[in-house]
Design a protein around this motif. Structure first.
Motif, PDB file in Angstrom:
ATOM      1  N   PHE A   8      -0.126  -0.808   0.610  1.00 57.05           N
ATOM      2  CA  PHE A   8       0.278  -1.972  -0.163  1.00 57.05           C
ATOM      3  C   PHE A   8      -0.780  -2.245  -1.236  1.00 57.05           C
ATOM      4  O   PHE A   8      -1.979  -2.192  -0.960  1.00 57.05           O
ATOM      5  CB  PHE A   8       0.440  -3.189   0.746  1.00 57.05           C
ATOM      6  CG  PHE A   8       1.490  -3.010   1.807  1.00 57.05           C
ATOM      7  CD1 PHE A   8       2.832  -3.083   1.481  1.00 57.05           C
ATOM      8  CD2 PHE A   8       1.138  -2.742   3.116  1.00 57.05           C
ATOM      9  CE1 PHE A   8       3.816  -2.907   2.458  1.00 57.05           C
ATOM     10  CE2 PHE A   8       2.101  -2.557   4.097  1.00 57.05           C
ATOM     11  CZ  PHE A   8       3.444  -2.637   3.768  1.00 57.05           C
ATOM     12  N   GLN A   9      -0.333  -2.543  -2.426  1.00 56.43           N
ATOM     13  CA  GLN A   9      -1.262  -2.763  -3.535  1.00 56.43           C
ATOM     14  C   GLN A   9      -1.714  -4.215  -3.543  1.00 56.43           C
ATOM     15  O   GLN A   9      -1.308  -5.030  -4.376  1.00 56.43           O
ATOM     16  CB  GLN A   9      -0.611  -2.350  -4.851  1.00 56.43           C
ATOM     17  CG  GLN A   9      -0.281  -0.852  -4.868  1.00 56.43           C
ATOM     18  CD  GLN A   9       0.194  -0.365  -6.209  1.00 56.43           C
ATOM     19  OE1 GLN A   9       1.108  -0.938  -6.809  1.00 56.43           O
ATOM     20  NE2 GLN A   9      -0.416   0.704  -6.697  1.00 56.43           N
ATOM     21  N   LEU A  21       2.946  -8.128   6.050  1.00 57.65           N
ATOM     22  CA  LEU A  21       3.539  -6.883   5.574  1.00 57.65           C
ATOM     23  C   LEU A  21       3.777  -5.913   6.736  1.00 57.65           C
ATOM     24  O   LEU A  21       4.753  -5.168   6.736  1.00 57.65           O
ATOM     25  CB  LEU A  21       2.637  -6.260   4.516  1.00 57.65           C
ATOM     26  CG  LEU A  21       2.557  -7.061   3.205  1.00 57.65           C
ATOM     27  CD1 LEU A  21       1.384  -6.597   2.361  1.00 57.65           C
ATOM     28  CD2 LEU A  21       3.854  -6.925   2.414  1.00 57.65           C
ATOM     29  N   ASP A  38      -5.368  -2.204   3.657  1.00 58.33           N
ATOM     30  CA  ASP A  38      -4.126  -2.390   2.903  1.00 58.33           C
ATOM     31  C   ASP A  38      -3.029  -1.382   3.242  1.00 58.33           C
ATOM     32  O   ASP A  38      -2.100  -1.203   2.457  1.00 58.33           O
ATOM     33  CB  ASP A  38      -4.417  -2.307   1.402  1.00 58.33           C
ATOM     34  CG  ASP A  38      -5.098  -0.994   1.004  1.00 58.33           C
ATOM     35  OD1 ASP A  38      -5.250  -0.118   1.878  1.00 58.33           O
ATOM     36  OD2 ASP A  38      -5.483  -0.853  -0.173  1.00 58.33           O
ATOM     37  N   ARG A  63      10.083  -0.901   0.193  1.00 53.85           N
ATOM     38  CA  ARG A  63       9.432  -1.234  -1.079  1.00 53.85           C
ATOM     39  C   ARG A  63      10.083  -2.461  -1.725  1.00 53.85           C
ATOM     40  O   ARG A  63       9.402  -3.368  -2.201  1.00 53.85           O
ATOM     41  CB  ARG A  63       9.498  -0.036  -2.026  1.00 53.85           C
ATOM     42  CG  ARG A  63       8.824  -0.289  -3.379  1.00 53.85           C
ATOM     43  CD  ARG A  63       8.926   0.921  -4.275  1.00 53.85           C
ATOM     44  NE  ARG A  63       8.136   2.038  -3.786  1.00 53.85           N
ATOM     45  CZ  ARG A  63       8.645   3.141  -3.225  1.00 53.85           C
ATOM     46  NH1 ARG A  63       9.965   3.265  -3.091  1.00 53.85           N
ATOM     47  NH2 ARG A  63       7.865   4.099  -2.808  1.00 53.85           N
ATOM     48  N   ALA A  66       9.174  -5.628   0.248  1.00 52.46           N
ATOM     49  CA  ALA A  66       7.782  -6.032   0.020  1.00 52.46           C
ATOM     50  C   ALA A  66       7.650  -6.772  -1.308  1.00 52.46           C
ATOM     51  O   ALA A  66       6.923  -7.768  -1.412  1.00 52.46           O
ATOM     52  CB  ALA A  66       6.869  -4.807   0.051  1.00 52.46           C
ATOM     53  N   VAL A  72       4.503  -7.882  -3.542  1.00 46.39           N
ATOM     54  CA  VAL A  72       3.524  -6.797  -3.440  1.00 46.39           C
ATOM     55  C   VAL A  72       4.232  -5.459  -3.584  1.00 46.39           C
ATOM     56  O   VAL A  72       5.204  -5.173  -2.876  1.00 46.39           O
ATOM     57  CB  VAL A  72       2.795  -6.851  -2.077  1.00 46.39           C
ATOM     58  CG1 VAL A  72       1.881  -5.639  -1.901  1.00 46.39           C
ATOM     59  CG2 VAL A  72       1.995  -8.136  -1.952  1.00 46.39           C
ATOM     60  N   ASP A  73       3.764  -4.625  -4.501  1.00 43.99           N
ATOM     61  CA  ASP A  73       4.284  -3.265  -4.630  1.00 43.99           C
ATOM     62  C   ASP A  73       3.542  -2.361  -3.657  1.00 43.99           C
ATOM     63  O   ASP A  73       2.522  -2.757  -3.077  1.00 43.99           O
ATOM     64  CB  ASP A  73       4.113  -2.762  -6.062  1.00 43.99           C
ATOM     65  CG  ASP A  73       5.073  -1.613  -6.389  1.00 43.99           C
ATOM     66  OD1 ASP A  73       5.791  -1.155  -5.477  1.00 43.99           O
ATOM     67  OD2 ASP A  73       5.087  -1.169  -7.551  1.00 43.99           O
ATOM     68  N   CYS A  74       4.027  -1.156  -3.470  1.00 42.02           N
ATOM     69  CA  CYS A  74       3.368  -0.242  -2.551  1.00 42.02           C
ATOM     70  C   CYS A  74       3.617   1.203  -2.973  1.00 42.02           C
ATOM     71  O   CYS A  74       4.555   1.494  -3.725  1.00 42.02           O
ATOM     72  CB  CYS A  74       3.850  -0.460  -1.115  1.00 42.02           C
ATOM     73  SG  CYS A  74       5.635  -0.314  -0.880  1.00 42.02           S
TER      74      CYS A  74
END
Length: 322
Positions: A8-9, A21, A38, A63, A66, A72-74
């Motif tokens: 996760f970014q 998450l 993360d 994705r 999230a 949150v992007d991943c």
């Protein structure tokens, strides 16, 4: 492809979002292993059958959720096992899952450098390269007996299996361990080792101060180096004794950094994580007759009182003030 490795970014200040998450992943499978600060591994074997979708399709749903629920992007890598999923993650980018299918494993591994294999450190990679075994394809083609002579019987067998795509790892469900972390990003990709050490000095000092503020000590320290190509290297070391002493944390961070043997590496950020936290009052401390160590600890106490009164930057090492 049944295993996902998800990163996760998360900005450093938002790492507290990781448990939520992980809960998102647990909506698909109970077999989720946290990889602080993360990331996570998820075993989707049961989920593929239950939802009637393969791992790549489920990764797309994860994705989107999230982003929708947490903003949150991943990035996601998928593979037949945890090792391959981790390696696939290094080639992934936001919005696109990097998947390695069963029949693609040999081609995927063949051209990668030996240092890309999890568990292969700098010293082992240097030894193998000296004998021309600089790619995983060449390592897989080498006789087992040759590898065992070079790196030892057990390590040689494991290396031979992993280079050949045999992934015996498994996802072990766990929770996010109690820990404290800090990250030092650079304004530009940094090549200078002196600046790397200054960042580590600042990060270790911050961790030590935060640990002492909550009367905790840590038993292990983890260093993560993030590079310009979005890849990263993580090393963890168990301390000789649990501590919150900034000087001890700094020494350990320097030792892990030096062991990486980075040469002209373009570093984007350095992160330190203090783990295996425990009450300071229950920690043992080896007595020493070194007056320098005692002096440093007394200075640390005075500095902590000054920071508590005047702010976190009231006292800092001269190296960081320059």
């Amino acid at each position: 492809m049944t295993i996902l490795c998800v990163r996760f970014q998360l900005p450093p200040a938002h790492e507290a979002a990781l448990p939520g998450l992980l809960g998102l992943l647990e909506d698909f499978t109970p077999v989720v292993e946290a990889l602080p600060p993360d990331g996570a591994l998820a075993d989707l074997r049961g989920a593929e059958r239950y939802f009637g979708r393969d791992a790549v399709e489920l990764a797309s749903v994860i994705r989107v959720r999230a982003l929708a629920h947490h903003g949150v992007d991943c990035v996601i890598g998928a593979g037949p096992g945890p090792m391959l999923a981790r390696m696939a993650l290094r080639d992934a980018r936001p919005g696109v899952t990097r998947a390695v299918a069963e029949g693609e494993v040999a081609d995927f591994l063949a051209g990668k450098p030996v240092a890309a294999l999890p568990g292969v450190g700098t010293a082992t990679a240097r030894t193998l390269c000296e004998y021309g075994l600089d790619t995983l394809g060449r390592v897989a083609a080498a006789p087992l007996s040759t590898l065992q002579r070079l790196v030892g019987a057990k390590a040689g067998r494991e290396l031979h299996e992993k280079a050949g795509g045999v992934d015996r790892g498994r996802v072990v469900p766990n929770g996010v361990s109690r820990s404290l972390a800090t990250e030092r990003p650079f304004t530009r990709d940094e090549l200078d080792p002196d600046r790397h050490r200054r960042a580590l000095l600042a990060a270790a000092g911050e961790l030590g101060a935060r640990l002492r503020a909550v009367d905790k000590v840590c038993g292990t320290l983890t260093l993560t180096v993030r590079y310009a190509d979005r890849s990263s290297t993580t090393r963890t070391r168990t301390l000789k004794e649990p501590t919150a002493h900034s000087a001890a944390l700094t020494r350990t961070a320097y030792e892990m950094y030096e062991a990486l043997g980075l040469q002209r590496a373009r570093v984007r950020a350095l992160a330190l994580r203090a783990e295996a936290l425990g009450p300071a009052e229950q920690a043992s401390h080896q007595l020493t007759f070194d007056p320098v160590d005692e002096k440093l600890r007394r200075i640390e106490e005075v500095a902590d009182r000054a920071r508590a009164k005047f702010g976190p930057h009231a006292v800092m090492p001269g190296t960081l003030a320059a």
